[in-house]
Each structure stands twice: as structure tokens, then as C-alpha cells.
Design a protein around this motif. Sequence first.
Motif, PDB file in Angstrom:
ATOM      1  N   VAL A   1     -32.363  42.129   2.740  1.00 53.24           N
ATOM      2  CA  VAL A   1     -32.552  40.777   2.219  1.00 53.24           C
ATOM      3  C   VAL A   1     -31.597  40.554   1.049  1.00 53.24           C
ATOM      4  CG1 VAL A   1     -34.412  41.419   0.601  1.00 53.24           C
ATOM      5  CG2 VAL A   1     -34.267  39.079   1.515  1.00 53.24           C
ATOM      6  N   GLU A   2     -31.011  39.351   0.961  1.00 57.10           N
ATOM      7  CA  GLU A   2     -29.972  39.115  -0.040  1.00 57.10           C
ATOM      8  C   GLU A   2     -29.964  37.678  -0.560  1.00 57.10           C
ATOM      9  OE1 GLU A   2     -26.197  40.810   0.797  1.00 57.10           O
ATOM     10  OE2 GLU A   2     -27.069  42.552   1.824  1.00 57.10           O
ATOM     11  N   LEU A   3     -29.618  37.556  -1.838  1.00 58.00           N
ATOM     12  CA  LEU A   3     -29.227  36.264  -2.400  1.00 58.00           C
ATOM     13  C   LEU A   3     -27.909  35.855  -1.759  1.00 58.00           C
ATOM     14  CD1 LEU A   3     -29.180  33.976  -4.646  1.00 58.00           C
ATOM     15  CD2 LEU A   3     -27.913  35.635  -6.037  1.00 58.00           C
ATOM     16  N   VAL A   4     -27.797  34.575  -1.392  1.00 57.71           N
ATOM     17  CA  VAL A   4     -26.562  34.053  -0.810  1.00 57.71           C
ATOM     18  C   VAL A   4     -26.028  32.940  -1.704  1.00 57.71           C
ATOM     19  CG1 VAL A   4     -25.488  32.996   1.214  1.00 57.71           C
ATOM     20  CG2 VAL A   4     -27.356  34.647   1.509  1.00 57.71           C
ATOM     21  N   VAL A   5     -24.747  33.021  -2.029  1.00 58.43           N
ATOM     22  CA  VAL A   5     -24.068  32.052  -2.883  1.00 58.43           C
ATOM     23  C   VAL A   5     -23.121  31.243  -2.018  1.00 58.43           C
ATOM     24  CG1 VAL A   5     -22.618  31.752  -4.916  1.00 58.43           C
ATOM     25  CG2 VAL A   5     -24.205  33.681  -4.793  1.00 58.43           C
ATOM     26  N   ALA A   6     -23.201  29.908  -2.115  1.00 56.38           N
ATOM     27  CA  ALA A   6     -22.349  29.011  -1.332  1.00 56.38           C
ATOM     28  C   ALA A   6     -21.381  28.290  -2.262  1.00 56.38           C
ATOM     29  CB  ALA A   6     -23.209  27.990  -0.578  1.00 56.38           C
ATOM     30  N   LEU A   7     -20.095  28.392  -1.976  1.00 61.11           N
ATOM     31  CA  LEU A   7     -19.067  27.777  -2.819  1.00 61.11           C
ATOM     32  C   LEU A   7     -18.728  26.377  -2.327  1.00 61.11           C
ATOM     33  CD1 LEU A   7     -16.592  30.737  -3.464  1.00 61.11           C
ATOM     34  CD2 LEU A   7     -18.774  30.183  -4.581  1.00 61.11           C
TER      35      LEU A   7
ATOM     36  N   THR B   1     -16.358  30.631 -13.087  1.00 64.89           N
ATOM     37  CA  THR B   1     -16.854  31.001 -11.764  1.00 64.89           C
ATOM     38  C   THR B   1     -17.989  30.108 -11.270  1.00 64.89           C
ATOM     39  OG1 THR B   1     -18.304  32.640 -12.802  1.00 64.89           O
ATOM     40  CG2 THR B   1     -16.174  33.415 -11.982  1.00 64.89           C
ATOM     41  N   LEU B   2     -18.966  29.837 -12.122  1.00 60.42           N
ATOM     42  CA  LEU B   2     -20.138  29.092 -11.667  1.00 60.42           C
ATOM     43  C   LEU B   2     -19.820  27.640 -11.346  1.00 60.42           C
ATOM     44  CD1 LEU B   2     -23.001  30.532 -13.903  1.00 60.42           C
ATOM     45  CD2 LEU B   2     -22.354  31.140 -11.560  1.00 60.42           C
TER      46      LEU B   2
ATOM     47  N   LEU C   1     -17.716  26.752  -9.321  1.00 61.61           N
ATOM     48  CA  LEU C   1     -17.429  26.723  -7.880  1.00 61.61           C
ATOM     49  C   LEU C   1     -18.684  26.698  -7.027  1.00 61.61           C
ATOM     50  CD1 LEU C   1     -14.581  29.383  -7.459  1.00 61.61           C
ATOM     51  CD2 LEU C   1     -14.378  26.976  -8.078  1.00 61.61           C
ATOM     52  N   VAL C   2     -19.821  27.084  -7.609  1.00 60.86           N
ATOM     53  CA  VAL C   2     -21.040  27.290  -6.821  1.00 60.86           C
ATOM     54  C   VAL C   2     -21.695  25.956  -6.497  1.00 60.86           C
ATOM     55  CG1 VAL C   2     -23.313  28.355  -6.766  1.00 60.86           C
ATOM     56  CG2 VAL C   2     -21.384  29.575  -7.809  1.00 60.86           C
ATOM     57  N   PHE C   3     -21.890  25.731  -5.210  1.00 65.09           N
ATOM     58  CA  PHE C   3     -22.563  24.513  -4.748  1.00 65.09           C
ATOM     59  C   PHE C   3     -24.055  24.731  -4.570  1.00 65.09           C
ATOM     60  CE2 PHE C   3     -24.251  22.343  -0.939  1.00 65.09           C
ATOM     61  CZ  PHE C   3     -24.243  21.036  -1.404  1.00 65.09           C
ATOM     62  N   ALA C   4     -24.432  25.889  -4.025  1.00 66.75           N
ATOM     63  CA  ALA C   4     -25.837  26.106  -3.669  1.00 66.75           C
ATOM     64  C   ALA C   4     -26.136  27.591  -3.580  1.00 66.75           C
ATOM     65  CB  ALA C   4     -26.150  25.423  -2.340  1.00 66.75           C
ATOM     66  N   TYR C   5     -27.443  27.883  -3.509  1.00 62.53           N
ATOM     67  CA  TYR C   5     -27.921  29.242  -3.299  1.00 62.53           C
ATOM     68  C   TYR C   5     -28.897  29.252  -2.117  1.00 62.53           C
ATOM     69  CZ  TYR C   5     -26.165  30.091  -8.049  1.00 62.53           C
ATOM     70  OH  TYR C   5     -25.368  30.193  -9.164  1.00 62.53           O
ATOM     71  N   GLY C   6     -29.058  30.419  -1.540  1.00 61.63           N
ATOM     72  CA  GLY C   6     -30.014  30.568  -0.452  1.00 61.63           C
ATOM     73  C   GLY C   6     -30.449  32.009  -0.336  1.00 61.63           C
ATOM     74  N   VAL C   7     -31.224  32.304   0.696  1.00 59.87           N
ATOM     75  CA  VAL C   7     -31.671  33.666   0.960  1.00 59.87           C
ATOM     76  C   VAL C   7     -31.409  33.975   2.423  1.00 59.87           C
ATOM     77  CG1 VAL C   7     -34.075  32.974   1.445  1.00 59.87           C
ATOM     78  CG2 VAL C   7     -33.573  35.314   0.695  1.00 59.87           C
ATOM     79  N   GLY C   8     -30.902  35.175   2.666  1.00 58.21           N
ATOM     80  CA  GLY C   8     -30.569  35.553   4.037  1.00 58.21           C
ATOM     81  C   GLY C   8     -30.734  37.045   4.243  1.00 58.21           C
TER      82      GLY C   8
ATOM     83  N   ILE D   1     -26.257  45.118  -9.951  1.00 56.18           N
ATOM     84  CA  ILE D   1     -25.242  45.818 -10.738  1.00 56.18           C
ATOM     85  C   ILE D   1     -24.145  44.852 -11.164  1.00 56.18           C
ATOM     86  CG2 ILE D   1     -23.492  47.632 -10.676  1.00 56.18           C
ATOM     87  CD1 ILE D   1     -25.356  49.111  -8.671  1.00 56.18           C
ATOM     88  N   TRP D   2     -23.724  43.987 -10.251  1.00 57.65           N
ATOM     89  CA  TRP D   2     -22.718  42.958 -10.503  1.00 57.65           C
ATOM     90  C   TRP D   2     -23.380  41.600 -10.305  1.00 57.65           C
ATOM     91  CZ3 TRP D   2     -17.672  44.549 -11.669  1.00 57.65           C
ATOM     92  CH2 TRP D   2     -17.386  45.896 -11.427  1.00 57.65           C
ATOM     93  N   ASN D   3     -23.345  40.734 -11.327  1.00 53.22           N
ATOM     94  CA  ASN D   3     -23.958  39.414 -11.192  1.00 53.22           C
ATOM     95  C   ASN D   3     -23.011  38.443 -10.493  1.00 53.22           C
ATOM     96  OD1 ASN D   3     -22.149  38.417 -13.161  1.00 53.22           O
ATOM     97  ND2 ASN D   3     -23.616  38.743 -14.827  1.00 53.22           N
ATOM     98  N   VAL D   4     -23.462  37.231 -10.292  1.00 55.76           N
ATOM     99  CA  VAL D   4     -22.672  36.261  -9.519  1.00 55.76           C
ATOM    100  C   VAL D   4     -21.317  35.977 -10.163  1.00 55.76           C
ATOM    101  CG1 VAL D   4     -22.588  33.882  -8.644  1.00 55.76           C
ATOM    102  CG2 VAL D   4     -24.686  35.239  -8.394  1.00 55.76           C
ATOM    103  N   PRO D   5     -21.230  35.644 -11.459  1.00 53.78           N
ATOM    104  CA  PRO D   5     -19.899  35.408 -12.042  1.00 53.78           C
ATOM    105  C   PRO D   5     -18.960  36.600 -11.891  1.00 53.78           C
ATOM    106  CG  PRO D   5     -21.584  34.551 -13.504  1.00 53.78           C
ATOM    107  CD  PRO D   5     -22.304  35.337 -12.442  1.00 53.78           C
ATOM    108  N   GLU D   6     -19.492  37.807 -12.079  1.00 54.69           N
ATOM    109  CA  GLU D   6     -18.643  38.996 -11.970  1.00 54.69           C
ATOM    110  C   GLU D   6     -18.137  39.203 -10.548  1.00 54.69           C
ATOM    111  OE1 GLU D   6     -20.562  41.734 -15.521  1.00 54.69           O
ATOM    112  OE2 GLU D   6     -21.557  41.668 -13.572  1.00 54.69           O
ATOM    113  N   ILE D   7     -18.999  38.976  -9.569  1.00 53.50           N
ATOM    114  CA  ILE D   7     -18.574  39.141  -8.176  1.00 53.50           C
ATOM    115  C   ILE D   7     -17.512  38.106  -7.799  1.00 53.50           C
ATOM    116  CG2 ILE D   7     -19.354  38.802  -5.783  1.00 53.50           C
ATOM    117  CD1 ILE D   7     -19.869  41.613  -6.882  1.00 53.50           C
TER     118      ILE D   7
END
Length: 234
Positions: free
Chosen positions: A84-90, A104-105, A107-114, A180-186
Motif C-alpha cells: 500500500v502506498e501514498l500516490v502523488v499526482a503532478l 517541489t510542492l 507541482l503537486v496537483f493531488a494525492y491518492g492511495v494505491g 525515509i524520503w518525504n515528498v519534496p525530497e523524492i
Amino acid sequence: MTDVIPAQPQPRVPVAGGGSFPVHRIYCVGRNFADHAKEMGATAPASAAERGQPMFFMKPADAIATGDAPVPYPPATADLHHEVELVVALGKDAPAGVLPLDQTLSLVFAYGVGLDLTRRDLQAAAKAKGGPWDIAKGFDHSAPLGTLVPAAQVGALERLELSLEINGQLRQKSTLDQMIWNVPEILHELSKLYALKAGDLVFMGTPAGVAALQPGDRFSARLGTIARHDGVIA
């Protein structure tokens, strides 16, 4: 120019409030939770200074599986695992060059789970030979994904809980501050390797508790009370 064969439809993900998100690429992060790294036999970093570089792999855009249709159990495996994972949509293209952390943020349009579905036996065989494990990760329907929620409706991610139930039993659970790596870092690290584009999805890695799925299993993936995706393995 006229197409010489019929064009395949572009994969799309529904968005809360209406509309759909056309998918460009799917990037995935491996071993982004220390507890999962340990359960897979890897050494988890003890501090930020020991993180090294994140591990990336990709799935084809049409690996997504949305809606209520059953997710087919894939061929060539007897050990299909859930992650299971957080999903980031650009929603925007990144500017040329390496993306600064403080941009970085935007660019982010939305989040989801997948789910990142994995043919674990094929992955193990590839690892044993020192070979690539694309066939273990990038197969048809390997990325079940729920409705995307616009970022403005999500707020801070850190304390949100990521969880997965299989047949009503809790299998995976963690808060996103354990990544370990957050969204901005990734996104910053990905921009060193790829030109990030509107339509890209980033699967952010999974916590401990990965295990096998069987045909008929029902799953319920959740990102707090923000996003949810329910389905069944056929």
C-alpha cells in the motif's frame, strides 16, 4: 501525420469533485519505510546522513487499475504481494534542471492511495541473478489506484495514516512521517534523473506488512479519511 495503427486510449484516474487525470508516467520509490526495508532483508538507515540515494523504478502508465472492476491475478507467479502506498499526482511540468526543494510542492496537483502489486517470486529470482526486476513490478494491472484528491483538500501529510486491510484484517499501517524520503525530497531527487511532467504519478513506497494475495481477496487501502480504494483480486 496519420496513425498507421489505432492509438491506445490514454490511461486516466478519476479526481474527487469531477474530471479525470491523464497519466504520463508512473515512478515508484523502493524501500522508503525503514520497517519495510528491514523485512525485505535490507539495512535501514539510522539517520538522514546515512540515507544515500533513493531507489527508483517505473511502471507503465497503463498499469493503473481504477474503478470497481476486479484486479486480475497476474500470470507467471504464485506469490503476488500487496504494497500500500501514498500516490502523488503532478499537475505541472517541472522547470528545466534540478528542481529546488522549496519549489517541489508547487507541482503537486493531488494525492491518492494505491497498491504496488509485486510478483515476489519473480523479483526474488531476478535479485538472485543480479538482474533487473521489471517483470516483477511493471505488469498489467499492477498499480490499483483510487480517486485522486486535490492537494488543497489534503493539507499536511506527515501525520496521515496509511493502511491496508485484506478481507477485513489489518495488514499494513504506518504514518507518513515514517517515510525515509518525504515528498519534496523524492521530487527533488527524481528531477536529477528525469524531466518531470504534468500527468506523472509517484508511488511513494510501502510500510512493513507486505504479504501474499490470493484470488478472491478483498482489499481496502486508505490514506487517513482523505482517500480510499477498495477492490478485489480476481
